[in-house]
Design a protein around this motif. Structure first.
Motif, PDB file in Angstrom:
ATOM      1  N   ALA A   1      21.210  27.162 -90.321  1.00 42.16           N
ATOM      2  CA  ALA A   1      21.750  27.397 -88.981  1.00 42.16           C
ATOM      3  C   ALA A   1      23.260  27.589 -89.015  1.00 42.16           C
ATOM      4  O   ALA A   1      23.837  28.146 -88.082  1.00 42.16           O
TER       5      ALA A   1
ATOM      6  N   ARG B   1      23.145  40.517 -96.194  1.00 44.98           N
ATOM      7  CA  ARG B   1      23.508  39.602 -95.107  1.00 44.98           C
ATOM      8  C   ARG B   1      24.940  39.122 -95.305  1.00 44.98           C
ATOM      9  O   ARG B   1      25.516  39.227 -96.397  1.00 44.98           O
TER      10      ARG B   1
ATOM     11  N   ASP C   1      26.534  36.695 -86.338  1.00 37.97           N
ATOM     12  CA  ASP C   1      25.411  36.674 -85.413  1.00 37.97           C
ATOM     13  C   ASP C   1      24.133  36.241 -86.131  1.00 37.97           C
ATOM     14  O   ASP C   1      24.084  36.106 -87.362  1.00 37.97           O
ATOM     15  N   THR C   2      23.062  36.053 -85.341  1.00 37.12           N
ATOM     16  CA  THR C   2      21.807  35.555 -85.905  1.00 37.12           C
ATOM     17  C   THR C   2      21.188  36.529 -86.896  1.00 37.12           C
ATOM     18  O   THR C   2      20.455  36.105 -87.791  1.00 37.12           O
ATOM     19  N   ASP C   3      21.462  37.843 -86.748  1.00 37.03           N
ATOM     20  CA  ASP C   3      20.892  38.805 -87.698  1.00 37.03           C
ATOM     21  C   ASP C   3      21.614  38.805 -89.030  1.00 37.03           C
ATOM     22  O   ASP C   3      21.178  39.456 -89.981  1.00 37.03           O
ATOM     23  N   ARG C   4      22.753  38.106 -89.123  1.00 34.49           N
ATOM     24  CA  ARG C   4      23.575  37.994 -90.327  1.00 34.49           C
ATOM     25  C   ARG C   4      24.080  39.347 -90.829  1.00 34.49           C
ATOM     26  O   ARG C   4      24.446  39.487 -91.987  1.00 34.49           O
TER      27      ARG C   4
ATOM     28  N   ARG D   1      26.406  26.359 -85.224  1.00 34.64           N
ATOM     29  CA  ARG D   1      27.051  27.251 -86.184  1.00 34.64           C
ATOM     30  C   ARG D   1      28.026  26.492 -87.074  1.00 34.64           C
ATOM     31  O   ARG D   1      28.265  26.890 -88.203  1.00 34.64           O
TER      32      ARG D   1
ATOM     33  N   ARG E   1      26.463  29.430 -89.877  1.00 40.37           N
ATOM     34  CA  ARG E   1      26.738  30.807 -90.251  1.00 40.37           C
ATOM     35  C   ARG E   1      28.229  31.090 -90.396  1.00 40.37           C
ATOM     36  O   ARG E   1      28.613  32.164 -90.814  1.00 40.37           O
TER      37      ARG E   1
ATOM     38  N   ALA F   1      24.989  24.883 -80.623  1.00 40.54           N
ATOM     39  CA  ALA F   1      24.276  25.969 -81.294  1.00 40.54           C
ATOM     40  C   ALA F   1      24.283  25.821 -82.799  1.00 40.54           C
ATOM     41  O   ALA F   1      23.641  26.609 -83.496  1.00 40.54           O
TER      42      ALA F   1
ATOM     43  N   GLU G   1      27.500  31.096 -76.629  1.00 41.76           N
ATOM     44  CA  GLU G   1      28.491  32.027 -77.165  1.00 41.76           C
ATOM     45  C   GLU G   1      29.890  31.681 -76.666  1.00 41.76           C
ATOM     46  O   GLU G   1      30.761  32.536 -76.608  1.00 41.76           O
TER      47      GLU G   1
END
Length: 803
Positions: free
Chosen positions: A79, A146, A95-98, A387, A81, A385, A402
């Motif tokens: 989680a 990624r 972002d979540t898509d890396r 991060r 990033r 979140a 965000e």
């Protein structure tokens, strides 16, 4: 000693309270860790705690554990990033898509896409050559699968890690210049970035979780290394006498610094942070163990290891019995804030985000040994979140959807339910030792406590006395009446034990509810030696607190001194008359004490804050409530010097300096010349002393002067200075008020008296609609305002003969 001859024994401060015995542990409070917690007793079992910030003893404040009801999936290292913030307040994160970097500018209401991996191929100029013809060949950009790890350096570079089929490396974005990223590769060395952290000098730490190592890059993104010194090379002499030099490997062929435990086995880290004294802190969180481990490295040398097993004692906020338990900390991320940071807590502190409870626990860290002392402040993370935690602007931030918000201290606290202490036993034989009256058969009089007793809490007092110390421990404890709040404050004449808790702008305002001096009349406490047992109780939401304790002795008897002996002879049963007359005695003695010590009100050094206005009126001084207390005391204390100089330049400038200078002393307040500009900001210039042609200038300048104040004065300060001088100057004189911007005029300014040579702080970059034109300058525009880059057409090479 009061006017009746009574004295008191006092407990005040950590040394006195530390000698008291915690009945639950049968240890002095200082040994139980209640006074100054030590690493060995980071969360002592003692239910007592001394709050050094407020100088009082209270029930121990427990660390609350917040349980996130909305979270269903546990936090995993994936989680995290990476995120960072630039010097202008813009946030960047993966972002979540890396494959995408999102950003949110300061003041913006929504986040947007800042850069994606697909942007690498937008300007690709690769060509395919056929038939063996000659042509230009460019290498294709990598195709990372990624993005992993992100940070923003202090020199305003955004660094993000990547891995993919073409290898792993770093992308470096220049946030000043913009444009495409530069790529940093690591040659044949095994490299797989996982977490990135910025360094104070502009460098970057890169954690390689896969290979159990880390890399350190300097501000120019060169990989730091070390090699033995060669003969004839310049080197630093190390502490052990060995010569070593620092080098940087631009094409590293060896792995980064290995991370291993004390046995030499590799560890499995999840986060990296710069630590104290140029060390590196590494967080290891293995779900198999159930707790995290913090390790400190100097390059590849292990300095210390600190497992977080049973490290903190917490309570559940929803537990009505507020039962505490000791838990291990399994951390999702961590951050280390160096000295100088004040938010969310006074640093240096190590902050660890709990992966189980969505909260941060702060620890005081000993850099040499790695000992951790848990703070009891409650730092929840609402809807985190996950991060990561980010250091920015000398404080700690976390992601809320965000958005990014500061980690804050939750004001609601939980305290231990009850605690009991007993005062130390007198040793016997030493005059003046605590709770020894040196009077056989002494009737102990009153007990007074400067204390806070909020609603829902209580202070219970028990006492026992005897003429021999050996007999004292065998005496039963006698319950005493509940202490009651005194309406007139402290019994000490003209004393204010709560001066630090009052509003400095309104010292006469009432204290908060429950704060004051409470008292009780001792019941049947007779003997030379006294021992007290004090119990604090509460419901867990609040705690009573005691700052100081005064046990008065012996009792001044109105029955024996003012009534016929027959009354004393018939007052044996429970001494009712003695105790009844003690009530008016307490009131009258307090009044007599104030009369006896009324001289304290006439001294500016000892008068209470609330009495300064009254004292000033004795000298026809009207003190502005907005003035600081120390300034008012100084003005009254030196009122004779002000009146002797009234109307003179020294008197005028002295009055202004008392109000406006950052620090005041009797020596410098009335000094007109040779006052350092860093000390005094007020200047008075007599016009006849300025250079002018002939006697006509002297005649015109007679009885005129100029008052000079800096433009940096706050709104209204210049007007206040003008009013003060207008009321204090001689009636036949005239003056003008000038700001510093207009003081340096040829034939008018006097170097060293009203001007000085040096760097000016009066002119600042102009801000639209805020800065006066005469008080600022137009700053250089981008890119000429960049101080840590070479800028074309600004930074030129020195001219010389052609090569």
């Amino acid at each position: 000693m009061d006017i009746q001859g009574s004295q008191f024994h006092l407990l005040n401060g950590p040394a006195d309270w530390g000698a008291c015995i915690d009945t639950a542990l049968d240890l002095p409070l200082r040994e139980a860790g209640a006074i100054e917690p030590t690493p060995e007793l980071s969360r002592p079992d003692s239910a007592w705690e001394y709050d050094s910030g407020r100088d009082w003893l209270r029930l121990r404040r427990d660390t609350a554990r917040f349980q996130q009801a909305l979270r269903t999936d546990p936090l995993t290292p994936d989680a995290r990033r990476g995120a960072g913030r630039d010097r202008y307040g813009t946030w960047y994160w993966i972002d979540t898509d890396r494959r995408t970097i999102r950003h949110r500018e300061q003041g913006s209401r929504a986040a947007s896409t800042w850069w994606t991996i697909d942007d690498l191929h937008l300007h690709c100029s690769c060509v395919t050559l056929a038939g063996g013809r000659f042509g230009s060949v460019t290498s294709c950009p990598p195709d990372p699968a990624r993005l992993v790890g992100l940070t923003v350096t202090t020199r305003h570079y955004l660094v993000v890690g990547y891995d993919g089929p073409d290898g792993s490396g770093l992308f470096v974005f220049d946030l000043h210049a913009g444009g495409r990223p530069e790529r940093v590769t690591f040659g044949a060395a095994p490299f797989a970035p996982w977490d990135l952290a910025d360094l104070p000098d502009g460098g970057v730490l890169v954690l390689d979780r896969e290979h159990g190592s880390y890399w350190q890059l300097d501000k120019d993104f060169r990989v730091a290394g070390q090699e033995n010194a060669r003969v004839g090379s310049f080197a630093d002499l190390a502490a052990d006498g060995a010569l070593t030099v620092r080098s940087y490997r631009t094409e590293p062929s060896t792995p980064g610094w290995a991370l291993a435990n004390a046995d030499g086995d590799p560890i499995h880290p999840v986060s990296i942070e710069p630590g104290p004294d140029d060390t590196v802190l590494v967080l290891e969180s293995d779900p198999a163990t159930g707790y995290s481990i913090v390790s400190c490295f100097d390059h590849d040398a292990l300095i210390w290891v600190r497992p977080l097993r049973d490290i903190i004692e917490v309570i559940d906020l929803d537990d009505p019995d507020h039962v505490s338990r000791r838990i291990s900390l399994f951390a999702h991320d961590f951050a280390y804030l160096t000295a100088g940071s004040t938010r969310p807590l006074e640093s240096p502190l190590l902050y660890l985000a709990d992966a189980q409870g969505d909260q941060v626990v702060a620890f005081a860290l000993d850099p040499a040994t790695g000992e951790l002392v848990a703070r009891d402040d409650f730092l929840p993370l609402r809807r985190w979140a996950a991060r990561g935690l980010v250091r920015a602007d000398s404080t700690l931030w976390y992601d809320f959807g965000e958005r990014w918000i500061e980690v804050g201290v939750f004001t609601e606290c939980r305290f231990a339910g009850t605690a009991t202490l007993v005062t130390a036993l007198p040793a016997g034989g030493l005059p003046g030792e605590p709770f020894d009256s040196q009077l056989p058969g002494c009737v102990w009089h009153r007990l007074l406590l400067d204390a806070l007793v909020p609603s829902g809490t209580s202070i219970q007092i028990e006492a026992r006395a005897a003429d021999q110390v050996e007999v004292l421990t065998a005496q039963p404890w006698l319950a005493q009446p509940a202490p009651l709040l005194r309406g007139g404050g402290s019994e000490l004449p003209w004393a204010d034990p709560w001066r630090d808790q009052r509003d400095p702008q309104n010292p006469a305002a009432a204290l908060p509810d429950g704060l004051g001096t409470v008292e009780l009349l001792f019941q049947h406490v007779v003997g030379r030696y006294l021992q007290l047992r004090i119990t604090l109780a509460g419901g867990g939401r609040a705690s009573a607190a005691i700052r100081s304790l005064r046990a008065w002795f012996p009792r001044f008897s109105y029955v024996q001194h003012y009534l016929p002996a027959v009354f004393a002879e018939n007052d044996r049963a429970e001494t009712f008359l003695e105790r009844m007359l003690a009530n008016p005695e307490g009131v009258l003695t307090t009044l007599e004490e104030k009369i006896e010590h009324s001289h304290l009100l006439l001294d500016a050094r000892t008068a209470r804050d609330v009495d300064l206005d009254w004292l000033g009126r004795w000298f026809a001084l009207v003190l502005d409530p907005a003035w600081a207390v120390d300034r008012r005391r100084f003005l009254i204390e030196h009122v004779d010097a002000f009146y002797r100089r009234r109307g003179t330049p020294a008197g005028l400038i002295g009055m202004l300096r008392v109000l406006f200078d950052p620090q005041i002393t009797a020596t410098d307040v009335f000094r007109i010349r040779r006052v350092p500009a860093t000390y005094s900001r007020i200047r008075l210039v007599e016009s006849f002393l300025t250079r002018g042609p002939g006697l006509d200038h002297v005649r015109q300048a007679a009885h005129r002067f100029v008052l000079q104040v800096p433009r940096c004065f706050e709104a209204g300060q210049a007007d206040l200075a003008n009013r003060i001088v207008e009321q204090s100057k001689p009636a036949h004189t005239a003056f003008t008020l000038e700001l510093y911007d207009s003081t340096f005029v040829v034939d008018s300014a006097r170097l060293g008296l009203d001007t000085e040579l040096g760097d000016s702080r009066q002119f600042t970059p102009i801000v639209l609609d805020r800065t006066p034109v005469a008080a600022g300058y137009l700053s250089a525009t981008w890119p000429f305002d960049i101080t840590d880059r070479l800028v074309s057409d600004r930074d030129r090479l020195p001219e010389g003969p052609p090569l």
